[in-house]
Design a protein around this motif. Sequence first.
Motif, PDB file in Angstrom:
ATOM      1  N   VAL A 151       0.869  -1.184   0.000  1.00  0.00           N
ATOM      2  CA  VAL A 151       0.000   0.000   0.000  1.00  0.00           C
ATOM      3  C   VAL A 151       0.901   1.227   0.000  1.00  0.00           C
ATOM      4  O   VAL A 151       1.234   1.782   1.057  1.00  0.00           O
ATOM      5  N   PRO A 152       1.343   1.677  -1.183  1.00  0.00           N
ATOM      6  CA  PRO A 152       2.279   2.800  -1.254  1.00  0.00           C
ATOM      7  C   PRO A 152       1.626   4.170  -1.082  1.00  0.00           C
ATOM      8  O   PRO A 152       2.323   5.154  -0.835  1.00  0.00           O
ATOM      9  N   LYS A 153       0.304   4.215  -1.219  1.00  0.00           N
ATOM     10  CA  LYS A 153      -0.383   5.506  -1.160  1.00  0.00           C
ATOM     11  C   LYS A 153      -1.654   5.376  -0.349  1.00  0.00           C
ATOM     12  O   LYS A 153      -2.473   4.472  -0.572  1.00  0.00           O
ATOM     13  N   PHE A 154      -1.818   6.281   0.621  1.00  0.00           N
ATOM     14  CA  PHE A 154      -3.033   6.297   1.447  1.00  0.00           C
ATOM     15  C   PHE A 154      -3.302   7.733   1.828  1.00  0.00           C
ATOM     16  O   PHE A 154      -2.815   8.222   2.846  1.00  0.00           O
ATOM     17  N   ARG A 155      -4.044   8.426   0.984  1.00  0.00           N
ATOM     18  CA  ARG A 155      -4.335   9.843   1.220  1.00  0.00           C
ATOM     19  C   ARG A 155      -5.298   9.966   2.405  1.00  0.00           C
ATOM     20  O   ARG A 155      -6.342   9.324   2.443  1.00  0.00           O
TER      21      ARG A 155
END
Length: 219
Positions: free
Chosen positions: A189-193
Amino acid sequence: METLPTGISVLDREFDGGLPSGSVVVLKADPASQSELIVDRFSRPRTCRYLTTVRSADAVEETLTHDGGGESGESDADRGDGGAGETAVEETDREDPIDDVLAAAAELPERATLVIDSAEPLEAADRSRYGSFLTDLRRHVDDAGGIAVIHAFKGDNGPNRVVTEQVADVVFDLRTTVTGTEIVNRLIVPKFRGGAALEEPLKLKLTDTVSVDTSRDIA
Protein backbone atom coordinates in the motif's frame (compact mmCIF):
# COMPACT_ATOMS: atom_id res chain seq x y z
CA MET A 1 -14.73 11.54 8.04
CA GLU A 2 -16.33 8.13 8.52
CA THR A 3 -14.25 4.95 8.21
CA LEU A 4 -15.80 2.11 6.23
CA PRO A 5 -14.70 -1.55 6.63
CA THR A 6 -13.02 -3.14 3.61
CA GLY A 7 -14.35 -6.66 4.22
CA ILE A 8 -10.79 -7.89 4.90
CA SER A 9 -10.11 -7.84 8.64
CA VAL A 10 -6.32 -7.61 8.40
CA LEU A 11 -6.64 -4.40 6.35
CA ASP A 12 -9.23 -2.98 8.72
CA ARG A 13 -6.86 -3.57 11.64
CA GLU A 14 -3.98 -1.90 9.81
CA PHE A 15 -6.11 1.12 8.85
CA ASP A 16 -7.91 1.66 12.16
CA GLY A 17 -11.24 0.32 10.97
CA GLY A 18 -11.10 0.58 7.19
CA LEU A 19 -10.96 3.24 4.49
CA PRO A 20 -12.15 6.85 4.69
CA SER A 21 -15.57 7.41 3.16
CA GLY A 22 -15.42 9.17 -0.20
CA SER A 23 -12.22 7.35 -1.20
CA VAL A 24 -11.34 6.21 -4.70
CA VAL A 25 -9.29 3.02 -4.37
CA VAL A 26 -7.16 1.36 -7.05
CA LEU A 27 -6.20 -2.32 -6.80
CA LYS A 28 -3.34 -3.13 -9.19
CA ALA A 29 -2.65 -6.79 -9.94
CA ASP A 30 -1.43 -9.23 -12.56
CA PRO A 31 -4.25 -10.58 -14.76
CA ALA A 32 -3.32 -14.17 -13.80
CA SER A 33 -3.41 -13.48 -10.05
CA GLN A 34 -6.16 -14.19 -7.52
CA SER A 35 -6.95 -10.48 -7.15
CA GLU A 36 -10.65 -11.13 -7.86
CA LEU A 37 -10.85 -12.60 -4.35
CA ILE A 38 -9.86 -9.23 -2.90
CA VAL A 39 -12.38 -7.39 -5.07
CA ASP A 40 -15.01 -9.88 -3.93
CA ARG A 41 -14.30 -9.08 -0.28
CA PHE A 42 -14.44 -5.34 -0.95
CA SER A 43 -17.95 -5.81 -2.35
CA ARG A 44 -19.37 -7.62 0.70
CA PRO A 45 -19.65 -5.31 3.76
CA ARG A 46 -22.17 -2.85 2.31
CA THR A 47 -24.56 -2.35 -0.58
CA CYS A 48 -22.49 -2.62 -3.75
CA ARG A 49 -22.92 -1.80 -7.41
CA TYR A 50 -20.48 -3.99 -9.30
CA LEU A 51 -19.80 -2.80 -12.86
CA THR A 52 -18.04 -5.22 -15.18
CA THR A 53 -16.43 -3.72 -18.27
CA VAL A 54 -15.03 -6.96 -19.74
CA ARG A 55 -16.62 -10.09 -18.28
CA SER A 56 -20.31 -10.86 -18.48
CA ALA A 57 -22.54 -10.18 -15.49
CA ASP A 58 -23.33 -13.91 -15.28
CA ALA A 59 -19.63 -14.78 -15.08
CA VAL A 60 -19.10 -12.28 -12.26
CA GLU A 61 -22.18 -13.49 -10.38
CA GLU A 62 -20.88 -17.05 -10.44
CA THR A 63 -17.65 -16.07 -8.69
CA LEU A 64 -19.05 -13.73 -6.02
CA THR A 65 -19.67 -15.12 -2.54
CA HIS A 66 -23.13 -14.50 -1.16
CA ASP A 67 -22.97 -16.35 2.15
CA GLY A 68 -21.13 -13.68 4.11
CA GLY A 69 -18.08 -15.93 4.40
CA GLY A 70 -14.93 -13.96 5.02
CA GLU A 71 -11.37 -14.74 5.89
CA SER A 72 -10.92 -18.34 7.00
CA GLY A 73 -14.69 -18.78 6.93
CA GLU A 74 -15.51 -16.07 9.45
CA SER A 75 -18.91 -14.44 9.11
CA ASP A 76 -19.70 -10.76 8.74
CA ALA A 77 -21.13 -10.78 12.25
CA ASP A 78 -17.83 -12.20 13.55
CA ARG A 79 -15.94 -9.34 11.88
CA GLY A 80 -18.29 -6.71 13.24
CA ASP A 81 -18.93 -5.24 9.79
CA GLY A 82 -22.63 -4.89 10.42
CA GLY A 83 -23.62 -7.57 7.93
CA ALA A 84 -23.10 -7.96 4.21
CA GLY A 85 -25.09 -5.82 1.83
CA GLU A 86 -26.66 -6.59 -1.51
CA THR A 87 -24.43 -6.68 -4.58
CA ALA A 88 -25.95 -5.74 -7.95
CA VAL A 89 -23.82 -6.78 -10.92
CA GLU A 90 -24.20 -4.81 -14.18
CA GLU A 91 -22.45 -4.89 -17.54
CA THR A 92 -21.29 -1.62 -19.06
CA ASP A 93 -21.24 -0.63 -22.72
CA ARG A 94 -18.28 -2.52 -24.16
CA GLU A 95 -17.37 0.25 -26.60
CA ASP A 96 -17.85 3.27 -24.34
CA PRO A 97 -18.28 2.40 -20.65
CA ILE A 98 -17.64 5.84 -19.18
CA ASP A 99 -21.24 7.11 -19.29
CA ASP A 100 -22.53 3.88 -17.71
CA VAL A 101 -20.04 4.11 -14.85
CA LEU A 102 -20.87 7.76 -14.15
CA ALA A 103 -24.60 7.03 -14.21
CA ALA A 104 -24.13 4.28 -11.63
CA ALA A 105 -21.90 6.51 -9.50
CA ALA A 106 -24.49 9.30 -9.58
CA GLU A 107 -27.08 6.86 -8.18
CA LEU A 108 -24.80 5.27 -5.59
CA PRO A 109 -26.67 4.70 -2.31
CA GLU A 110 -25.34 6.29 0.86
CA ARG A 111 -22.18 4.58 2.23
CA ALA A 112 -22.25 2.07 -0.64
CA THR A 113 -19.37 0.58 -2.62
CA LEU A 114 -18.91 0.98 -6.37
CA VAL A 115 -16.69 -1.66 -7.97
CA ILE A 116 -15.29 -1.07 -11.47
CA ASP A 117 -13.83 -4.27 -12.91
CA SER A 118 -11.68 -3.50 -14.77
CA ALA A 119 -10.10 -0.12 -15.59
CA GLU A 120 -8.53 -0.81 -18.97
CA PRO A 121 -11.55 -0.06 -21.25
CA LEU A 122 -12.05 3.22 -19.37
CA GLU A 123 -8.39 4.18 -19.61
CA ALA A 124 -8.60 3.80 -23.40
CA ALA A 125 -10.46 7.15 -23.60
CA ASP A 126 -8.60 10.29 -24.57
CA ARG A 127 -6.70 12.03 -21.77
CA SER A 128 -9.05 14.99 -21.36
CA ARG A 129 -12.22 12.92 -21.21
CA TYR A 130 -10.69 10.39 -18.86
CA GLY A 131 -9.50 13.11 -16.50
CA SER A 132 -12.99 14.61 -16.41
CA PHE A 133 -14.44 11.14 -15.79
CA LEU A 134 -12.25 10.60 -12.73
CA THR A 135 -13.13 14.03 -11.37
CA ASP A 136 -16.85 13.32 -11.71
CA LEU A 137 -16.47 9.82 -10.28
CA ARG A 138 -14.70 11.14 -7.23
CA ARG A 139 -17.38 13.79 -6.68
CA HIS A 140 -20.23 11.26 -6.85
CA VAL A 141 -18.51 8.86 -4.46
CA ASP A 142 -17.78 11.68 -2.03
CA ASP A 143 -21.40 12.88 -2.20
CA ALA A 144 -22.58 9.37 -1.29
CA GLY A 145 -19.99 8.96 1.45
CA GLY A 146 -19.08 5.62 -0.10
CA ILE A 147 -16.05 4.01 -1.72
CA ALA A 148 -15.11 3.33 -5.35
CA VAL A 149 -12.83 0.35 -6.03
CA ILE A 150 -11.12 0.29 -9.44
CA HIS A 151 -9.64 -3.09 -10.39
CA ALA A 152 -6.65 -2.26 -12.62
CA PHE A 153 -4.54 -4.94 -14.27
CA LYS A 154 -0.82 -4.51 -14.85
CA GLY A 155 0.61 -4.88 -18.32
CA ASP A 156 1.04 -2.70 -21.37
CA ASN A 157 -0.94 0.17 -19.84
CA GLY A 158 -1.33 3.46 -21.66
CA PRO A 159 -0.62 6.94 -20.29
CA ASN A 160 -3.95 7.14 -18.47
CA ARG A 161 -2.81 4.62 -15.85
CA VAL A 162 -0.68 7.39 -14.37
CA VAL A 163 -3.79 9.57 -14.13
CA THR A 164 -5.72 6.75 -12.43
CA GLU A 165 -3.09 6.38 -9.73
CA GLN A 166 -2.64 10.13 -9.31
CA VAL A 167 -6.34 10.74 -8.67
CA ALA A 168 -6.75 7.67 -6.44
CA ASP A 169 -6.81 8.22 -2.69
CA VAL A 170 -5.57 4.71 -1.94
CA VAL A 171 -3.42 2.41 -4.08
CA PHE A 172 -3.19 -1.32 -3.38
CA ASP A 173 -0.46 -3.12 -5.33
CA LEU A 174 -0.76 -6.92 -5.30
CA ARG A 175 2.51 -8.55 -6.32
CA THR A 176 2.46 -12.25 -7.14
CA THR A 177 5.72 -14.17 -7.28
CA VAL A 178 5.90 -17.73 -8.58
CA THR A 179 8.86 -19.90 -7.63
CA GLY A 180 9.54 -23.58 -8.13
CA THR A 181 7.85 -24.46 -4.85
CA GLU A 182 5.24 -21.81 -4.04
CA ILE A 183 3.13 -18.85 -5.10
CA VAL A 184 3.66 -15.81 -2.89
CA ASN A 185 1.23 -12.85 -2.80
CA ARG A 186 2.29 -9.60 -1.18
CA LEU A 187 0.01 -6.59 -0.87
CA ILE A 188 1.79 -3.24 -0.89
CA VAL A 189 0.00 0.00 0.00
CA PRO A 190 2.28 2.80 -1.25
CA LYS A 191 -0.38 5.51 -1.16
CA PHE A 192 -3.03 6.30 1.45
CA ARG A 193 -4.34 9.84 1.22
CA GLY A 194 -5.77 10.93 4.55
CA GLY A 195 -4.03 8.12 6.42
CA ALA A 196 -0.76 6.25 6.81
CA ALA A 197 0.49 3.95 4.05
CA LEU A 198 1.87 0.58 5.16
CA GLU A 199 5.58 0.48 5.91
CA GLU A 200 5.86 -3.20 5.01
CA PRO A 201 4.09 -5.52 2.55
CA LEU A 202 1.33 -7.80 3.80
CA LYS A 203 1.87 -11.42 2.86
CA LEU A 204 -1.53 -12.84 1.91
CA LYS A 205 -2.82 -16.33 1.30
CA LEU A 206 -5.22 -16.25 -1.66
CA THR A 207 -6.94 -19.60 -2.18
CA ASP A 208 -10.73 -19.52 -2.04
CA THR A 209 -10.54 -16.91 0.74
CA VAL A 210 -8.29 -14.00 1.72
CA SER A 211 -6.15 -14.51 4.83
CA VAL A 212 -2.77 -13.61 6.23
CA ASP A 213 0.04 -15.94 5.18
CA THR A 214 1.97 -16.72 8.36
CA SER A 215 4.54 -18.99 6.71
CA ARG A 216 8.11 -17.82 6.90
CA ASP A 217 10.04 -16.70 3.85
CA ILE A 218 12.98 -18.97 3.15
CA ALA A 219 15.91 -17.38 1.36
